[in-house]
Design an enzyme around this catalytic site. Structure first.
Site, PDB file in Angstrom:
ATOM      1  N   ASP A  72      -4.221  -6.082  -2.307  1.00  0.00           N
ATOM      2  CA  ASP A  72      -5.078  -6.627  -1.290  1.00  0.00           C
ATOM      3  C   ASP A  72      -5.003  -6.849   0.469  1.00  0.00           C
ATOM      4  OD1 ASP A  72      -5.152  -7.753  -3.660  1.00  0.00           O
ATOM      5  OD2 ASP A  72      -6.641  -9.306  -2.974  1.00  0.00           O
ATOM      6  N   HIS A  74      -6.630  -7.196   3.351  1.00  0.00           N
ATOM      7  CA  HIS A  74      -7.307  -8.533   4.129  1.00  0.00           C
ATOM      8  C   HIS A  74      -7.276  -7.721   5.915  1.00  0.00           C
ATOM      9  CE1 HIS A  74      -9.175 -10.856   0.958  1.00  0.00           C
ATOM     10  NE2 HIS A  74      -7.566 -10.628   0.517  1.00  0.00           N
ATOM     11  N   ASP A 108     -10.594  -5.997  -1.869  1.00  0.00           N
ATOM     12  CA  ASP A 108     -10.741  -7.154  -0.544  1.00  0.00           C
ATOM     13  C   ASP A 108      -9.836  -6.320   0.536  1.00  0.00           C
ATOM     14  OD1 ASP A 108     -11.435  -9.097  -2.596  1.00  0.00           O
ATOM     15  OD2 ASP A 108      -9.343 -10.575  -2.355  1.00  0.00           O
ATOM     16  N   HIS A 144     -14.130 -10.008  -2.314  1.00  0.00           N
ATOM     17  CA  HIS A 144     -13.971 -10.485  -0.940  1.00  0.00           C
ATOM     18  C   HIS A 144     -15.564  -9.416  -0.263  1.00  0.00           C
ATOM     19  CE1 HIS A 144     -12.290 -13.825   0.732  1.00  0.00           C
ATOM     20  NE2 HIS A 144     -11.684 -13.895  -0.193  1.00  0.00           N
ATOM     21  N   HIS A 243     -10.207  -6.228  -9.826  1.00  0.00           N
ATOM     22  CA  HIS A 243      -9.709  -7.042  -8.766  1.00  0.00           C
ATOM     23  C   HIS A 243      -8.991  -7.851  -9.192  1.00  0.00           C
ATOM     24  CE1 HIS A 243      -8.952  -8.054  -5.181  1.00  0.00           C
ATOM     25  NE2 HIS A 243      -9.635  -9.224  -5.152  1.00  0.00           N
TER      26      HIS A 243
END
Length: 402
Positions: A72, A74, A108, A144, A243
Site C-alpha cells: 500500500d 497511501h 490503496d 480505498h 488486496h
C-alpha cells in the site's frame, strides 16, 4: 496542385484532434508539476499521442524472470519512489529501470496522504515506460479505491482534497479551451449532478470534496483514466495477488469476471454501488482472514482456496499493516506485504517482495537494522515468520538503502 489541396484538407481535418491532444498534455503537465506521459504505443498516430488503446484487462500472466510486489502507498509519493528504487525499478531520474521485470502494486494508492493524483500519474508513466522496455507494471484496486469511487472520503487529508481541487481547476480550464475549437464536441460539465453544498461540510473543504466526487465517481475523469485499468485479482506464475484476500466463493464466481465487472462499474456501466464482492468484511478488498497479525491465519481455508486455482502456490496481500515488515505464514502460502510505509499510515521503512524465476522469495528492505532485528528468524528453522523467506539455496534478506 490537386494533391497539395488534398494534403492540406487532410491536415486541417486533424487540427481538432491535435488541439485536444495539446490541451490534454497541458493539463497533465500542470496537474503533476511537470510530468509528461509517454504515448502508450509507439505505433500510435503521432498526431494524437493521447489516443487510448482499447481497454482489456488481463487476469493471468506467466511467471517472469523477476517479479516485484509492492504494498500500500497511501498518497506518499516520496516513499513510493523509495520503494521503487529499492527494487531497482526506477533510476535516479525516476525513469523505468526494471528492464523486463514485472511489478505488481496491490492497491490503496488513495487516502491518508497528499499526493494521490501525482502517484496515479507516476505509476501510469512507469506502466508505459515498462511496456516499451519489455517489462510490465500492473496496478490493483484496494479497498480505498473502491471507497473513493463510492464517495466514501473518511480517510482523505485536507491537502489531498486540495490536490483534487487544483486538478479540477486545470481540467475545467482545459475543457474551456477545447470548447473554443470548432470540430470538437463540447466537453461535459464534470460537476453535473453534484450538489453545490453538503450538510455539515465546512466551506473550507467543500470545493475539494465536489472535485473529488467529480474525479472519482463512476465514469469520472480520474476514475476512467487510471482506476478503470486496475485489476482486482491477479495471477502471475504461481502467485495470486489480491488486496484483502480470496474465499472459495470468489474463485468460483470467476477471477476474470470479477475484474471485468469492477472495470465496468468504475467506467460507469453498472450503477453507483460497487459489486457485492467488493463490499463487507469478507470482500476481496477487505478480507483479513490471512493477514491480521492479531489473530491466527486461517491456513486450512487458505489451502482450500489455493487448491481451486491451478498452479498457484501462494496468496500475496496488502491491506493489513505488518509492523515487523513483510512476512509469510502457513508454510509460505500467505505473504503479507503492507508495511505501512506512507507517512500518513505508519511511516514505516519501505520494503518490497522479490520473486525470482525459481519461485524463491526474498525481502528487499531499507531498514539497516533488519538483519539483526530478525536474526532469530533468519537462523532458526521456524515454521512461521521471516525465516521462511530463506530458501534452501541460501538466499538471504537483502538490505538496500533507498
Amino acid at each position: 496542385m490537386e494533391n497539395k489541396e488534398e494534403n492540406q484538407k487532410a491536415l486541417c481535418k486533424h487540427i481538432p484532434d491535435l488541439l485536444s491532444s495539446f490541451v490534454d498534455t497541458f493539463v497533465d503537465f500542470s496537474v503533476t508539476g511537470g510530468l509528461f506521459l509517454p504515448s502508450q504505443n509507439p505505433s500510435l498516430d503521432p498526431r494524437n499521442p493521447h489516443q487510448e488503446t482499447p481497454l482489456s484487462l488481463q487476469t493471468r500472466y506467466p511467471a517472469p524472470d523477476r517479479l516485484i510486489a509492492i504494498g500500500d502507498l497511501h498518497g506518499d509519493l516520496e516513499k513510493s519512489k523509495q520503494a521503487l528504487r529499492l527494487a531497482g525499478l526506477i533510476d535516479g531520474s525516476d525513469k523505468w529501470a526494471g528492464g523486463p521485470a514485472t511489478a505488481v502494486q496491490v492497491g490503496d494508492v488513495l487516502d491518508r496522504g497528499d499526493d494521490e493524483i501525482k502517484i496515479l500519474y507516476f505509476l501510469e508513466k512507469l506502466k508505459r515506460e515498462a511496456m516499451k522496455d519489455g517489462g510490465n507494471f500492473i496496478t490493483m484496486n484496494g479497498n480505498h479505491e473502491i471507497m473513493n469511487i463510492e464517495g466514501d472520503f473518511r480517510y482523505v487529508t485536507k491537502l489531498g482534497l486540495k490536490e483534487f481541487e487544483d486538478w479540477a481547476y486545470w481540467y475545467c480550464l482545459g475543457n474551456e479551451m477545447k470548447s473554443l475549437c470548432v470540430g470538437l464536441e463540447k466537453p461535459k460539465d464534470i460537476y453535473d449532478g453534484i450538489p453545490l453544498n453538503f450538510r455539515g461540510v465546512d466551506s473550507e473543504v467543500l470545493q475539494g470534496i465536489r472535485a473529488r466526487i467529480a474525479a472519482l465517481r463512476p465514469n469520472g475523469p480520474i476514475a476512467n483514466k487510471f482506476l478503470s485499468k486496475n485489476v482486482t485479482v491477479l495471477v502471475v506464475g504461481d502467485s495470486i495477488f489480491v488486496h484483502g484476500g480470496l474465499l472459495a466463493r470468489h474463485v468460483e464466481y470467476g477471477l476474470e469476471r470479477i475484474n471485468e465487472e469492477v472495470r465496468d462499474w468504475i467506467s460507469g456501466l453498472m450503477g453507483k454501488a460497487a459489486p457485492r464482492y467488493c463490499r463487507g468484511r469478507n470482500a476481496v478488498v477487505w478480507l483479513r482472514k490471512y493477514s491480521d497479525v492479531e489473530k491466527n491465519c486461517d491456513c486450512s481455508m487458505l489451502e482450500h482456496v489455493l487448491a481451486t486455482v491451478p498452479g498457484v502456490k501462494r496468496m500475496i496481500m496488502g491491506h493489513t499493516i505488518q509492523e515487523d515488515g513483510i512476512n509469510v505464514v502457513c508454510n509460505n502460502r500467505a505473504v503479507r506485504i503492507d508495511v505501512g510505509m506512507s507517512k500518513g499510515c505508519g511511516d514505516g521503512l519501505p520494503e518490497v517482495l522479490e520473486i525470482n524465476q525459481n519461485s524463491d522469495l526474498r525481502v528487499l528492505t531499507s531498514n539497516p537494522l533488519y538483519q539483526s532485528k530478525h536474526k532469530s528468524y533468519l537462523d532458526a528453522d521456524t515454521k512461521e515468520g521471516l525465516g521462511l523467506l530463506i530458501t534452501e539455496s541460501g538466499s538471504k534478506q537483502v538490505e538496500v538503502k533507498a
